[in-house]
Design a protein around this motif. Structure first.
Motif, mmCIF file in Angstrom:
data_model
loop_
_atom_site.group_PDB
_atom_site.id
_atom_site.type_symbol
_atom_site.label_atom_id
_atom_site.label_comp_id
_atom_site.label_asym_id
_atom_site.label_seq_id
_atom_site.Cartn_x
_atom_site.Cartn_y
_atom_site.Cartn_z
ATOM 1 N N ASP A 189 1.709 -16.908 -5.392
ATOM 2 C CA ASP A 189 1.991 -18.166 -4.879
ATOM 3 C C ASP A 189 0.859 -19.106 -4.671
ATOM 4 O O ASP A 189 0.706 -20.198 -5.119
ATOM 5 C CB ASP A 189 2.968 -18.469 -4.040
ATOM 6 C CG ASP A 189 4.387 -17.751 -4.170
ATOM 7 O OD1 ASP A 189 4.701 -17.530 -5.417
ATOM 8 O OD2 ASP A 189 5.244 -17.748 -3.266
ATOM 9 N N GLU A 190 -0.302 -18.364 -4.165
ATOM 10 C CA GLU A 190 -1.559 -19.213 -3.739
ATOM 11 C C GLU A 190 -2.564 -19.171 -4.941
ATOM 12 O O GLU A 190 -3.605 -19.601 -5.043
ATOM 13 C CB GLU A 190 -2.247 -18.599 -2.413
ATOM 14 C CG GLU A 190 -1.492 -18.797 -1.438
ATOM 15 C CD GLU A 190 -2.027 -17.922 0.059
ATOM 16 O OE1 GLU A 190 -3.305 -17.439 -0.278
ATOM 17 O OE2 GLU A 190 -1.428 -18.250 1.007
ATOM 18 N N GLY A 191 -2.228 -18.396 -5.774
ATOM 19 C CA GLY A 191 -3.015 -18.144 -7.113
ATOM 20 C C GLY A 191 -4.037 -17.056 -6.895
ATOM 21 O O GLY A 191 -5.023 -16.995 -7.853
ATOM 22 N N VAL A 192 -3.920 -16.181 -5.840
ATOM 23 C CA VAL A 192 -5.124 -15.124 -5.636
ATOM 24 C C VAL A 192 -4.654 -14.135 -6.463
ATOM 25 O O VAL A 192 -5.769 -13.198 -6.832
ATOM 26 C CB VAL A 192 -5.019 -14.892 -3.973
ATOM 27 C CG1 VAL A 192 -5.974 -13.766 -3.763
ATOM 28 C CG2 VAL A 192 -5.474 -16.213 -3.178
ATOM 29 N N LEU A 193 -3.416 -13.700 -6.574
ATOM 30 C CA LEU A 193 -2.852 -12.385 -7.506
ATOM 31 C C LEU A 193 -2.073 -12.965 -8.671
ATOM 32 O O LEU A 193 -1.584 -13.868 -8.607
ATOM 33 C CB LEU A 193 -2.003 -11.506 -6.416
ATOM 34 C CG LEU A 193 -2.954 -10.745 -5.283
ATOM 35 C CD1 LEU A 193 -1.758 -10.170 -4.443
ATOM 36 C CD2 LEU A 193 -4.012 -10.033 -5.508
ATOM 37 N N GLU A 194 -2.070 -11.938 -9.584
ATOM 38 C CA GLU A 194 -1.156 -12.259 -10.966
ATOM 39 C C GLU A 194 -0.472 -10.900 -10.736
ATOM 40 O O GLU A 194 -0.976 -9.813 -10.416
ATOM 41 C CB GLU A 194 -2.107 -12.388 -12.100
ATOM 42 C CG GLU A 194 -3.023 -13.606 -12.124
ATOM 43 C CD GLU A 194 -4.058 -13.626 -13.366
ATOM 44 O OE1 GLU A 194 -4.043 -12.364 -14.005
ATOM 45 O OE2 GLU A 194 -4.167 -14.662 -13.702
#
Length: 115
Positions: free
Chosen positions: A62-67
């Motif tokens: 949700d933070e854009g750190v992982l996909e």
């Protein structure tokens, strides 16, 4: 990737899991595009429930750190290695503190006093 949780930390375990992964990325243990171990493997390594790991992973997604990619697992997102940006901000803070008459030890004490 070597992750450790601090048993003395009072934060919820899923937040500690997310923080440990953030730090591993910031320290260069994982680079953008790298695949993370499975949630099951991470839970075994950390000694926590798989659902706890999944909650931490979803937070990072949700933070854009992982996909999350079907068939590819969980990978580190492009731009997730923001340590250099953090270091720049720390340098700015140290410079601003010096400008205001505070030394590094004063700044460290101010940080330690934060809740």
């Amino acid at each position: 990737m070597l992750l450790r949780l601090n048993t003395a930390d009072g934060r919820p375990l899923h937040e500690q899991v997310a923080g440990a992964i953030r730090r591993a990325i910031a320290d260069g243990e994982c680079a953008p595009g790298d695949r993370l171990p499975s949630a099951r493997d991470l839970s075994l390594a950390l000694g926590v429930n798989t659902n706890t790991v999944l909650r931490g992973l979803r937070t990072l997604r949700d933070e854009g750190v992982l996909e999350f990619r079907r068939g590819r697992g969980v990978t580190v997102a492009a731009g997730a290695d923001r340590r250099s940006a953090l270091l720049d901000r720390v340098r700015e803070l140290v410079a601003e503190a010096a400008h205001s008459g505070y030394g590094r030890s004063d700044l460290i004490e101010l940080i330690r006093g934060l809740p």
